[in-house]
Design a protein around this motif. Structure first.
Motif, short mmCIF file in Angstrom:
data_model
loop_
_atom_site.label_atom_id
_atom_site.label_comp_id
_atom_site.label_asym_id
_atom_site.label_seq_id
_atom_site.Cartn_x
_atom_site.Cartn_y
_atom_site.Cartn_z
N ALA A 70 29.29 10.51 89.82
CA ALA A 70 29.86 9.77 88.69
C ALA A 70 29.43 8.30 88.68
N PHE A 71 29.23 7.72 89.85
CA PHE A 71 28.89 6.29 89.89
C PHE A 71 27.49 6.01 89.38
N LEU A 72 26.68 7.08 89.19
CA LEU A 72 25.33 6.89 88.66
C LEU A 72 25.27 7.09 87.14
N ALA A 73 26.34 7.58 86.55
CA ALA A 73 26.32 7.91 85.13
C ALA A 73 25.99 6.69 84.28
N ASP A 74 26.64 5.57 84.54
CA ASP A 74 26.39 4.37 83.74
C ASP A 74 24.97 3.85 83.94
N PHE A 75 24.47 3.92 85.19
CA PHE A 75 23.12 3.42 85.46
C PHE A 75 22.07 4.25 84.74
N TYR A 76 22.26 5.57 84.68
CA TYR A 76 21.29 6.45 84.02
C TYR A 76 21.23 6.23 82.52
N GLU A 77 22.17 5.50 81.97
CA GLU A 77 22.17 5.22 80.53
C GLU A 77 21.63 3.84 80.20
N THR A 78 21.28 3.06 81.21
CA THR A 78 20.78 1.72 80.96
C THR A 78 19.32 1.74 80.52
N ILE A 79 18.89 0.66 79.87
CA ILE A 79 17.50 0.55 79.44
C ILE A 79 16.57 0.47 80.64
N LEU A 80 17.03 -0.16 81.73
CA LEU A 80 16.23 -0.27 82.93
C LEU A 80 15.81 1.12 83.43
N TRP A 81 16.73 2.06 83.42
CA TRP A 81 16.41 3.40 83.89
C TRP A 81 15.62 4.19 82.86
N VAL A 82 16.08 4.21 81.63
CA VAL A 82 15.49 5.07 80.60
C VAL A 82 14.06 4.65 80.27
N ASP A 83 13.83 3.36 80.10
CA ASP A 83 12.52 2.89 79.62
C ASP A 83 11.56 2.45 80.71
N ILE A 84 12.07 2.08 81.88
CA ILE A 84 11.19 1.50 82.91
C ILE A 84 11.12 2.37 84.16
N LEU A 85 12.25 2.66 84.77
CA LEU A 85 12.24 3.34 86.06
C LEU A 85 12.02 4.85 85.94
N SER A 86 12.74 5.48 85.06
CA SER A 86 12.67 6.95 84.96
C SER A 86 11.25 7.49 84.75
N PRO A 87 10.43 6.88 83.87
CA PRO A 87 9.08 7.44 83.65
C PRO A 87 8.10 7.20 84.80
N HIS A 88 8.53 6.49 85.84
CA HIS A 88 7.56 6.15 86.90
C HIS A 88 8.09 6.32 88.31
N LEU A 89 9.39 6.40 88.50
CA LEU A 89 9.94 6.27 89.85
C LEU A 89 9.50 7.37 90.79
N TYR A 90 9.44 8.60 90.32
CA TYR A 90 9.04 9.71 91.20
C TYR A 90 7.57 9.58 91.63
N ASP A 91 6.76 8.90 90.82
CA ASP A 91 5.36 8.69 91.19
C ASP A 91 5.23 7.89 92.48
N LEU A 92 6.20 7.00 92.74
CA LEU A 92 6.15 6.21 93.97
C LEU A 92 6.20 7.11 95.20
N PHE A 93 7.01 8.13 95.14
CA PHE A 93 7.11 9.07 96.26
C PHE A 93 5.80 9.83 96.45
N ILE A 94 5.22 10.32 95.36
CA ILE A 94 3.96 11.07 95.44
C ILE A 94 2.84 10.19 96.00
N ILE A 95 2.74 8.97 95.49
CA ILE A 95 1.67 8.06 95.93
C ILE A 95 1.83 7.72 97.41
N THR A 96 3.05 7.48 97.85
CA THR A 96 3.28 7.13 99.25
C THR A 96 2.90 8.27 100.18
#
Length: 333
Positions: free
Chosen positions: A134-160
């Motif tokens: 539940a504590f992540l629900a508000d964060f997942y609705e922010t512009i930071l997550w939707v427009d910036i982090l979500s489309p790229h964050l998993y790539d960091l794991f793959i690249i590493t």
């Protein structure tokens, strides 16, 4: 701020300070530049937001080609700079101070990379699950997550993971890898040979049976096992000593061969290519397995797992390109 928040901030500050002090002693020439190199590759993935990719199989090969070229260039530039720094045998005191400061900075960036990878996996995995905390629900609705982090964050794991894997191949080299495999095989052969000698060779088997009969303090069956086990251990010690002697002699010869820079570079590049091919094959194979499970009439649990995995693999730009245009998908056509 609650107590947990304060404790986390203090712990993070201690870790960062410890990393900086460690880097000061190691200096930039002798500490890993993993953080800088991975973050540089990760920054390139943001170009996928503005560079359109063609449809079809060509998209996979373009994405993979550019990524692999950037990976090779990143490793090459890092290696050349480090080699240049190592050749400077007597730097002045200002360069030494700068090297120590940069070493501390590199150590901090490495710690930040570790934290970022853990957070990226945590956030990416929970985002695709049906019920995230539940504590992540508000964060997942922010512009930071939707427009910036979500489309790229998993790539960091793959690249590493890819960077660590291929860098290990580059550092070990093909010849050393064969040597380690040979030593592992000789160790395994020593174990198997010792067991065969004390069980299949009649003379040694009789010795084990004789020793087992002398162990009257245990049941006869246990005594037989212990008797053969003692001789198996002795045979293993002898065979393992011979294997280590052969390994030592071979290692001396390999060291002389690898001292030749050309031979060493060819060996390193060859295993680098092999590790790179293995990484891509494993990743594409995993993606193909998930793609094959989605939409099938399977158990609800397995279907839900496959759908969540598909959402995870397509959540970021680079990973989605490998998933959607996976060359293994040609097998389904």
């Amino acid at each position: 701020m609650d107590v947990i928040g304060i404790v986390l901030i203090v712990a993070a500050a201690v870790v960062v300070a410890s990393a900086f002090i460690y880097g000061l002693f190691r200096k930039s020439s002798r500490i890993s530049w993993l953080g800088w190199q991975v973050f540089a590759l990760f920054a390139l993935t943001f170009l996928l937001d503005v560079v359109p990719l063609p449809e079809g199989d060509l998209s996979f090969w373009i994405t993979a080609g550019v990524f692999l070229a950037a990976l090779a260039l990143d490793l090459l530039i890092g290696g050349l700079i480090r080699a240049r720094m190592m050749k400077c045998e007597h730097p002045n005191k200002h360069l030494v101070r700068l090297s120590r400061f940069l070493g501390g900075l590199c150590a901090i960036v490495n710690v930040l990379l570790l934290a970022a990878v853990v957070v990226s996996v945590f956030l990416s995995v929970f985002y695709v699950t049906p019920f995230y905390p539940a504590f992540l629900a508000d964060f997942y609705e922010t512009i930071l997550w939707v427009d910036i982090l979500s489309p790229h964050l998993y790539d960091l794991f793959i690249i590493t993971v890819c960077f660590l894997f291929v860098r290990a191949g580059l550092r070990v080299g093909f010849v050393r890898a064969l040597y380690y495999l040979l030593m592992f095989a000789l160790t395994f052969a020593s174990v198997g040979g010792a067991i065969l000698l004390c069980t299949k060779v009649s003379v040694f088997a009789d010795w084990g049976a004789w020793l087992g009969e002398k162990m009257t303090f245990v049941p006869p069956a246990a005594g037989a096992v212990l008797g053969h086990g003692v001789f198996a251990l002795l045979f293993f010690a002898v065979l393992f000593a011979v294997a280590m002697l052969l390994g030592w002699l071979l290692h001396k010869g390999l060291r002389r061969a690898l001292d030749c820079r050309t031979f060493g570079m060819i060996s390193a590049i060859l295993l680098y290519i092999i590790f790179l091919v293995v990484f891509l094959a494993v990743m594409c194979g995993l993606y193909f397995a998930v793609y094959s499970l989605v939409g099938q009439n399977l158990s609800p649990l397995l279907t839900s797992f496959a759908e969540c995995a598909e959402q995870l693999f397509t959540s970021s730009r680079l990973s989605a390109a490998f998933y959607n245009y996976n060359p293994f998908l040609l097998l389904l056509q």
